[in-house]
Write an enzyme that holds these catalytic residues in place. Sequence first.
Site, PDB file in Angstrom:
ATOM      1  N   ASP A  23       0.862  -1.202   0.174  1.00  0.00           N
ATOM      2  CA  ASP A  23      -0.538   0.301   0.293  1.00  0.00           C
ATOM      3  C   ASP A  23       0.878   1.310  -0.364  1.00  0.00           C
ATOM      4  O   ASP A  23       1.731   1.379   0.424  1.00  0.00           O
ATOM      5  CB  ASP A  23      -0.948   0.168   0.735  1.00  0.00           C
ATOM      6  CG  ASP A  23      -1.484   1.300   1.152  1.00  0.00           C
ATOM      7  OD1 ASP A  23      -2.669   1.323   0.390  1.00  0.00           O
ATOM      8  OD2 ASP A  23      -1.553   2.271   1.895  1.00  0.00           O
ATOM      9  N   GLU A  25       0.606   5.297   0.012  1.00  0.00           N
ATOM     10  CA  GLU A  25      -0.391   6.490   0.197  1.00  0.00           C
ATOM     11  C   GLU A  25       0.454   7.545  -0.427  1.00  0.00           C
ATOM     12  O   GLU A  25       1.716   7.645  -0.212  1.00  0.00           O
ATOM     13  CB  GLU A  25      -0.370   7.589   1.832  1.00  0.00           C
ATOM     14  CG  GLU A  25      -1.058   6.176   2.579  1.00  0.00           C
ATOM     15  CD  GLU A  25      -2.529   5.971   2.155  1.00  0.00           C
ATOM     16  OE1 GLU A  25      -3.189   6.421   1.083  1.00  0.00           O
ATOM     17  OE2 GLU A  25      -3.014   4.952   2.376  1.00  0.00           O
ATOM     18  N   HIS A 183      -6.123   4.696   6.368  1.00  0.00           N
ATOM     19  CA  HIS A 183      -5.178   5.597   5.023  1.00  0.00           C
ATOM     20  C   HIS A 183      -3.881   5.669   6.207  1.00  0.00           C
ATOM     21  O   HIS A 183      -2.830   7.069   5.272  1.00  0.00           O
ATOM     22  CB  HIS A 183      -5.920   7.068   5.134  1.00  0.00           C
ATOM     23  CG  HIS A 183      -7.699   6.589   4.864  1.00  0.00           C
ATOM     24  ND1 HIS A 183      -7.638   5.810   3.611  1.00  0.00           N
ATOM     25  CD2 HIS A 183      -8.200   7.349   5.002  1.00  0.00           C
ATOM     26  CE1 HIS A 183      -9.121   6.396   3.190  1.00  0.00           C
ATOM     27  NE2 HIS A 183      -9.611   7.139   4.447  1.00  0.00           N
ATOM     28  N   ASP A 188      -3.645  -0.226   6.589  1.00  0.00           N
ATOM     29  CA  ASP A 188      -4.383  -0.239   5.131  1.00  0.00           C
ATOM     30  C   ASP A 188      -4.037  -1.912   5.092  1.00  0.00           C
ATOM     31  O   ASP A 188      -4.487  -2.710   4.291  1.00  0.00           O
ATOM     32  CB  ASP A 188      -4.155   0.641   4.564  1.00  0.00           C
ATOM     33  CG  ASP A 188      -5.303   1.833   4.755  1.00  0.00           C
ATOM     34  OD1 ASP A 188      -6.160   2.021   5.630  1.00  0.00           O
ATOM     35  OD2 ASP A 188      -5.233   2.423   4.245  1.00  0.00           O
TER      36      ASP A 188
END
Length: 221
Positions: A23, A25, A183, A188
């Site tokens: 993941d 961001e 987030h 996540d």
Amino acid sequence: MTEANAHVLMAQRFRSFLPVVVDLETGGFNAERDAILEIAAVTLTMDAQGNLLPDATYAFHVEPFEGANIEQAALDFTGIDIDNPLRKRMALMESQALGEIFRPVRKAIKANQCTRAILVGHNASFDHGFLNAAVNRCGIKRNPFHPFSSFDTATLSGLVYGQTVLARACRAAGIEFDNSAAHSARYDTERTAELFCAIVNRFKDMGGWELAQREQGMEGD
């Protein structure tokens, strides 16, 4: 089943690919232009019964590359404070962060007798696109991940649970999900890893993969 046999089964399960949950961001939706702000990966393993399990988590704050764009709307959505002094001290350059992720992934590939990693993500094309853009930007020659194939838990959970949003899919799978912690790349990624394992193990428990293996063996007779 011994640990060695579990590694053989892992290699067989996904056509010699090792699933690794990722993941990122970011500062926006444009992989070529927008900054990566956090990156996390969870490697997976198998137990003696052939169940897929999360193994180790690797997570890092990332310093935006020179000239990177960061949309305020993205910061508002993720809650990331790029001016936080602690974050500034901990953040790695993009190339360093990728190196810290890729190193244990390569070791896991070797340990599980696989040929390369395959990215697992929730809306995987987004994370895969940013990962590939960063690899190209940093001039990394040995990317352990398959360049275009991936497993998307949004699609898989839509099929299995009728839910495509990560929080709702996790809850449908019996996995606790804290919206206030969402987030964060680490959080996540860990929930996505649990979700992917739940889907794969549910299919296994229904006899799906073992039945397919038996049918393939019968066809070869």
